[in-house]
Design an enzyme around this catalytic site. Structure first.
Site, mmCIF file in Angstrom:
data_model
loop_
_atom_site.group_PDB
_atom_site.id
_atom_site.type_symbol
_atom_site.label_atom_id
_atom_site.label_comp_id
_atom_site.label_asym_id
_atom_site.label_seq_id
_atom_site.Cartn_x
_atom_site.Cartn_y
_atom_site.Cartn_z
ATOM 1 N N LYS A 181 0.837 -1.210 0.000
ATOM 2 C CA LYS A 181 0.000 0.000 0.000
ATOM 3 C C LYS A 181 0.876 1.266 0.000
ATOM 4 O O LYS A 181 0.654 2.207 -0.767
ATOM 5 C CB LYS A 181 -0.901 -0.030 1.240
ATOM 6 C CG LYS A 181 -1.387 1.304 1.723
ATOM 7 C CD LYS A 181 -2.426 1.871 0.807
ATOM 8 C CE LYS A 181 -2.651 3.339 1.083
ATOM 9 N NZ LYS A 181 -3.904 3.826 0.619
ATOM 10 N N CYS B 156 -2.600 11.126 1.337
ATOM 11 C CA CYS B 156 -2.016 9.832 0.976
ATOM 12 C C CYS B 156 -0.600 10.015 0.437
ATOM 13 O O CYS B 156 0.363 9.669 1.093
ATOM 14 C CB CYS B 156 -2.892 9.162 -0.061
ATOM 15 S SG CYS B 156 -4.629 9.199 0.401
HETATM 16 N N1 SAJ Z 1 -0.873 14.806 -8.887
HETATM 17 C C1 SAJ Z 1 0.043 15.438 -9.716
HETATM 18 N N2 SAJ Z 1 0.358 14.865 -10.907
HETATM 19 C C2 SAJ Z 1 -0.185 13.686 -11.324
HETATM 20 C C3 SAJ Z 1 -1.118 13.037 -10.481
HETATM 21 C C4 SAJ Z 1 -1.439 13.611 -9.265
HETATM 22 O O1 SAJ Z 1 0.586 16.511 -9.380
HETATM 23 O O2 SAJ Z 1 0.148 13.227 -12.424
HETATM 24 C C5 SAJ Z 1 -1.197 15.378 -7.553
HETATM 25 C C6 SAJ Z 1 -2.673 15.729 -7.351
HETATM 26 O O3 SAJ Z 1 -2.987 16.993 -7.867
HETATM 27 C C7 SAJ Z 1 -2.773 15.659 -5.841
HETATM 28 C C8 SAJ Z 1 -1.816 14.530 -5.481
HETATM 29 O O4 SAJ Z 1 -0.947 14.384 -6.583
HETATM 30 O O5 SAJ Z 1 -2.325 16.859 -5.221
HETATM 31 C C9 SAJ Z 1 -2.484 13.203 -5.161
HETATM 32 O O6 SAJ Z 1 -3.537 12.934 -6.071
HETATM 33 P P1 SAJ Z 1 -3.828 11.489 -6.701
HETATM 34 O O7 SAJ Z 1 -5.006 11.620 -7.568
HETATM 35 O O8 SAJ Z 1 -2.597 10.938 -7.298
HETATM 36 O O9 SAJ Z 1 -4.089 10.545 -5.468
HETATM 37 P P2 SAJ Z 1 -4.988 10.587 -4.126
HETATM 38 O O10 SAJ Z 1 -4.116 11.080 -3.014
HETATM 39 O O11 SAJ Z 1 -6.271 11.284 -4.326
HETATM 40 O O12 SAJ Z 1 -5.269 9.012 -3.950
HETATM 41 C C10 SAJ Z 1 -4.149 8.115 -3.859
HETATM 42 C C11 SAJ Z 1 -4.394 6.949 -4.837
HETATM 43 N N3 SAJ Z 1 -3.165 6.188 -4.977
HETATM 44 C C12 SAJ Z 1 -2.686 5.811 -6.179
HETATM 45 O O13 SAJ Z 1 -3.187 6.125 -7.230
HETATM 46 C C13 SAJ Z 1 -1.461 4.949 -6.170
HETATM 47 C C14 SAJ Z 1 -5.525 6.069 -4.321
HETATM 48 O O14 SAJ Z 1 -5.655 4.909 -5.119
HETATM 49 C C15 SAJ Z 1 -5.260 5.666 -2.856
HETATM 50 O O15 SAJ Z 1 -6.303 4.858 -2.331
HETATM 51 C C16 SAJ Z 1 -5.183 6.937 -2.040
HETATM 52 O O16 SAJ Z 1 -4.055 7.667 -2.511
HETATM 53 C C17 SAJ Z 1 -5.014 6.571 -0.570
HETATM 54 O O17 SAJ Z 1 -6.014 6.659 0.158
HETATM 55 O O18 SAJ Z 1 -3.934 6.140 -0.171
#
Ligand code: SAJ
Length: 427
Positions: free
Chosen positions: A204, A258
């Site tokens: 995870k 996360c």
């Molecule tokens: N972000 C970027 N660039 C990207 C993707 C995301 O800058 O290419 C930023 C987003 O704007 C945000 C942050 O990263 O600030 C996180 O966003 P996210 O959409 O990547 O993820 P979370 O935090 O909403 O959810 C993540 C997910 N993990 C993965 O995709 C590996 C989700 O599946 C998990 O369940 C969740 O964390 C968790 O609860 O741990």
């Protein structure tokens, strides 16, 4: 099957509701009286598609109720927050998990299953939770089944991902894994992957770390492009057409509860082995300051004073501002004391947020886009017509306006020098 779900936040509530929808008898437990009262009245305190309708449905069928105290049950699921501690490596704070465990111990009976869904440091289930249950007089794998079943759903798509994602079932013994699988079989359509509790915990954490490190690479590329005068967005677009390359999207930083939190749970347990993970965290943490510096340059160049921030949540289409880089940028710009700052976010309710877009943009000299909400993606050039200077700095590269009367800078392909050889984004 009767289940107590401990913690009714972004993960606990959807989990409780989906179990209830598929026929389990659910007691949702939370320490907040306000949340309990709201839920029992059919009102939802988080923003997530599909949740209000599902809550109403399971209240009507009598399969869900919210309560301040647990009850005897077959299964106890713990889905409470595990924030970073304020120590050197921002390690995992187990206070709420331990509190939840202590509150269920008086109700535990032989044959029950305890499931930890909260994100925890590697080895927590075996070395801390197992010991708490054993000290209460039970044998794990015989009297009580103990499983770490990490939540891995994406906010915004929680209900869909709960059902269709593969799910890791990390049992402390094989019997625990088997019992865990029988429980999640109720609604999960993805594969139920059996594992040890410790491997489940680390998997995870590495999933979120993988994403954090890859976003750091994209953000570093933006800085390289900025220094070398090369369009980093075009580089990402082309590089990603290679069959084995997937550079992520750069942005104003990494937020949420996360990606900006979990890597530290690995770092704190193995500081000497995690130089790459630590560097990625530092790169992403430095992005808000990079944006603040660019905003200052822009405001100076255009001799402007008034700017409007569009979006303060940690990512698009959510009301969640936890660890939000946009909030760090807002606070950092405020602290400079040089600008008149307005803020608009259709998802977030706070006293400093304007009630509508027009009010926030009228007379403004820069629109600073910090979130890729759908409501922003669909903006047209007319929406910016009341601005004093028609200037947009889009740090999420989500505004599609090509109208030449609007000066638009994107994070990754702006060029701040007068000698931009491509001539496209020069001042
Ligand atoms: N972000 C970027 N660039 C990207 C993707 C995301 O800058 O290419 C930023 C987003 O704007 C945000 C942050 O990263 O600030 C996180 O966003 P996210 O959409 O990547 O993820 P979370 O935090 O909403 O959810 C993540 C997910 N993990 C993965 O995709 C590996 C989700 O599946 C998990 O369940 C969740 O964390 C968790 O609860 O741990």
């Amino acid at each position: 099957m009767k289940i107590n779900v401990m913690g009714l936040g972004y993960i606990g509530l959807p989990t409780a509701l989906i179990f209830a929808k598929y026929g389990a008898n659910i007691v949702g437990v939370d320490i907040s009286k306000e949340i309990i009262e709201k839920l029992n009245a059919g009102e939802v305190h988080i923003e997530e598609p599909g949740i209000p309708a599902m809550l109403q449905r399971v209240i009507d069928t009598g399969n869900f109720k919210a309560s301040l105290v647990p009850e005897k049950a077959d299964v106890f699921i713990i889905a409470v927050p595990t924030p970073n501690q304020q120590d050197t490596f921002k390690s995992c704070d187990l206070t709420y998990v331990k509190q939840a465990m202590l509150s269920i111990l008086p109700y535990l009976e032989t044959g029950n299953t305890v499931i930890i869904e909260s994100t925890v440091s590697p080895r927590t289930t075996e070395s801390i939770i197992k010991v708490m249950i054993e000290e209460a007089g039970f044998n794990i794998g015989q009297d009580i089944y103990l499983v770490h079943c990490p939540e891995r759903v994406l906010p915004g798509k929680i209900l869909e991902e709960l059902i269709f994602n593969n799910r890791i079932i990390g049992g402390v013994t094989e019997a625990c894994t088997k019992r865990g699988k029988e429980i999640y079989e109720l609604f999960v359509r993805g594969e139920l992957i059996g594992a040890t509790a410790s491997a489940a915990e680390l998997s995870k954490l590495m999933e979120n770390t993988y994403r954090d490190v890859n976003i750091a690479l994209a953000n570093e590329l933006v800085r390289v492009g900025d220094a070398l005068n090369i369009d980093a967005l075009r580089v990402i677009e082309m590089a990603n057409r290679h069959p084995r390359v997937n550079i992520h999207q750069p942005g104003p930083g990494v937020g949420g509860h996360c990606l900006a939190v979990d890597p530290y749970f690995i770092i704190s347990e193995a500081p000497e082995q995690t130089t790459l993970i630590q560097a990625a965290r530092d790169i992403n943490n430095a992005m808000p300051q990079f944006i603040i510096d660019k905003v200052q340059e822009l405001m100076q160049h255009y001799q402007s004073k008034t700017l409007t921030i569009l979006g303060v949540s940690y990512k698009g289409n959510t009301d969640d501002i936890r660890e939000s880089p946009a909030m760090a940028i807002y606070n950092g710009l405020q602290a400079l004391g040089q600008f008149d700052i307005r803020v608009y976010d259709p998802h977030v309710t706070q006293s400093f947020i304007a009630s509508n877009l027009e009010e926030a943009l009228t007379g403004s000299e820069l629109a600073l886009v910090l979130c890729d909400h759908d409501a922003f993606r669909s903006l047209l050039s007319e929406d910016f017509s009341s601005m004093e200077k028609k200037l947009i700095f889009d740090t999420k590269n989500c505004i599609e306006i090509t109208d030449v009367s609007i000066n638009k800078y994107n994070l990754g392909n702006f060029n701040w020098s007068e000698t931009n050889y491509e001539g496209k984004y020069a001042f």
